[in-house]
Design a protein around this motif. Structure first.
Motif, PDB file in Angstrom:
ATOM      1  N   ALA A  18     -20.008 -39.046  69.577  1.00  0.00           N
ATOM      2  CA  ALA A  18     -21.319 -38.896  70.285  1.00  0.00           C
ATOM      3  C   ALA A  18     -21.781 -40.060  70.834  1.00  0.00           C
ATOM      4  CB  ALA A  18     -22.479 -38.154  69.525  1.00  0.00           C
ATOM      5  N   ALA A  19     -21.977 -41.078  69.993  1.00  0.00           N
ATOM      6  CA  ALA A  19     -22.304 -42.470  70.518  1.00  0.00           C
ATOM      7  C   ALA A  19     -21.324 -43.175  71.567  1.00  0.00           C
ATOM      8  CB  ALA A  19     -22.786 -43.304  69.383  1.00  0.00           C
ATOM      9  N   GLY A  20     -20.168 -42.583  71.661  1.00  0.00           N
ATOM     10  CA  GLY A  20     -19.447 -43.085  72.522  1.00  0.00           C
ATOM     11  C   GLY A  20     -18.387 -44.518  71.812  1.00  0.00           C
ATOM     12  N   VAL A  21     -18.569 -44.372  70.633  1.00  0.00           N
ATOM     13  CA  VAL A  21     -18.108 -45.531  69.992  1.00  0.00           C
ATOM     14  C   VAL A  21     -16.541 -45.487  69.428  1.00  0.00           C
ATOM     15  CG1 VAL A  21     -18.284 -47.174  68.048  1.00  0.00           C
ATOM     16  CG2 VAL A  21     -20.507 -46.446  69.293  1.00  0.00           C
ATOM     17  N   PRO A  22     -15.551 -46.194  69.881  1.00  0.00           N
ATOM     18  CA  PRO A  22     -14.198 -45.730  69.410  1.00  0.00           C
ATOM     19  C   PRO A  22     -14.265 -46.309  68.020  1.00  0.00           C
ATOM     20  CG  PRO A  22     -14.195 -46.980  71.441  1.00  0.00           C
ATOM     21  CD  PRO A  22     -15.686 -47.097  70.903  1.00  0.00           C
ATOM     22  N   THR A  23     -13.273 -45.522  67.315  1.00  0.00           N
ATOM     23  CA  THR A  23     -12.852 -45.918  65.873  1.00  0.00           C
ATOM     24  C   THR A  23     -11.532 -45.672  65.540  1.00  0.00           C
ATOM     25  OG1 THR A  23     -13.384 -43.414  65.314  1.00  0.00           O
ATOM     26  CG2 THR A  23     -15.088 -45.007  65.165  1.00  0.00           C
ATOM     27  N   PRO A  24     -10.624 -46.414  66.381  1.00  0.00           N
ATOM     28  CA  PRO A  24      -9.177 -46.346  66.087  1.00  0.00           C
ATOM     29  C   PRO A  24      -8.461 -46.579  64.852  1.00  0.00           C
ATOM     30  CG  PRO A  24      -9.442 -48.195  67.350  1.00  0.00           C
ATOM     31  CD  PRO A  24     -10.846 -47.342  67.243  1.00  0.00           C
ATOM     32  N   GLU A  25      -9.285 -47.729  64.101  1.00  0.00           N
ATOM     33  CA  GLU A  25      -8.658 -48.009  62.823  1.00  0.00           C
ATOM     34  C   GLU A  25      -9.038 -46.992  61.900  1.00  0.00           C
ATOM     35  OE1 GLU A  25     -10.666 -49.895  64.645  1.00  0.00           O
ATOM     36  OE2 GLU A  25      -9.224 -51.463  65.403  1.00  0.00           O
ATOM     37  N   VAL A  26     -10.172 -46.520  61.817  1.00  0.00           N
ATOM     38  CA  VAL A  26     -10.622 -45.361  60.740  1.00  0.00           C
ATOM     39  C   VAL A  26      -9.782 -44.044  61.286  1.00  0.00           C
ATOM     40  CG1 VAL A  26     -12.801 -43.825  60.266  1.00  0.00           C
ATOM     41  CG2 VAL A  26     -12.866 -46.323  60.359  1.00  0.00           C
TER      42      VAL A  26
END
Length: 278
Positions: free
Chosen positions: A186-194
């Motif tokens: 929702a915040a537009g923050v990528p989390t590829p590692e997670v």
């Protein structure tokens, strides 16, 4: 005489998943008058589909009906349906099956009449701090969840300590992760590692919880989570009435699922920790 169809509202990806499912018996993972969780044939996450009554909480993997209770009686499926070895006999027939891209429950076809949105609203990423003040407060622990100590933040290294940790159809650690993942979307923050760590750890948890984690990585969440995010987007202050009301409604979901989801959202968005579970 054939039974009438049951009109349903379907999340778009759920409708596509059912339409593409092979014909055959569908395993019933859990059933009650208000919600049934079914496991479609196939492998990998995302294969569990829910069917909810009118009073059931709207979930991102579930079809929604206007029925007061769901048809759970056993009905004979068509005779030409393929089966897996040992799965069916004349004495024990499945309560659910797929035929020609349509899901049947209790002998009644569940026909999607409309699509329902389950994707999280976009929040202003500028409001999201780099360091979360909730970190110092730790992860609340629900009764019987089986967690010795919850991590004080979410990152790829801590995923293994969360996935599958806790009791029930959706373990507590997974609920926290679902809330965190969808709030980051929702915040537009990528989390590829997670994301990569979650996908690798999915075999550690239940089929239902793996499906909900897959939904969260796609930015999809329960209606009560979406309402909480909408309230936070409109009223970022922690003490506003809409935020408090939406947060309280979410935390009341299930035995501890809502509290885990809410905490995951708060952790992801850097909000003060909500009420912990008793």
């Amino acid at each position: 005489m054939s039974l009438p169809e049951i009109p349903v509202a379907a999340p778009p990806r759920v409708a596509d998943r059912i339409a593409g499912a092979p014909d055959g018996a569908v395993a019933v993972l859990h059933a009650c008058a208000g919600m049934v969780h079914l496991e479609l044939p196939g492998v990998g996450p995302g294969r569990v589909v829910g069917v909810g009554s009118a009073a059931a909480a709207g979930l991102p993997h579930a079809l929604r009906t206007t029925l007061e209770s769901l048809p759970l009686g056993r009905q004979d499926p068509p005779h030409n349906l393929p089966t897996r070895p040992g799965e069916m006999s004349s004495q024990a027939l499945p309560t659910a099956y797929v035929e020609s891209g349509i899901l049947y429950l209790g002998g009644r076809a569940l026909v999607a009449r409309r699509l329902v949105g389950v994707r999280a609203p976009r929040l202003d990423a500028v409001r999201i701090p780099k360091a979360s003040p909730v970190a110092a407060m730790g992860t609340p622990r629900p009764r019987g969840a089986g967690l010795v100590a919850g991590p004080d933040c979410v990152d790829a290294g801590r995923v293994v300590d969360l996935v599958g940790r806790g009791e029930g159809l959706t373990p507590w650690g997974d609920d926290v992760l679902c809330g965190w993942l969808v709030a980051r979307r929702a915040a537009g923050v990528p989390t590829p590692e997670v994301d990569a760590a979650v996908r690798q750890a999915l075999p550690r948890t239940t089929a239902l919880s793996a499906t909900l984690l897959e939904c969260a990585m796609a930015g999809e969440a329960a209606d009560l989570v979406l309402a909480y995010l909408i309230a936070l987007g409109a009223e970022p202050g922690t003490g506003s009435r809409p935020v408090i009301a939406a947060g309280s409604a979410l935390r009341a979901l299930g035995h501890s699922s809502g509290a885990g989801l809410a905490h995951g959202v708060d952790l992801a968005l850097g909000r003060p920790a909500g009420r912990t579970a008793a």
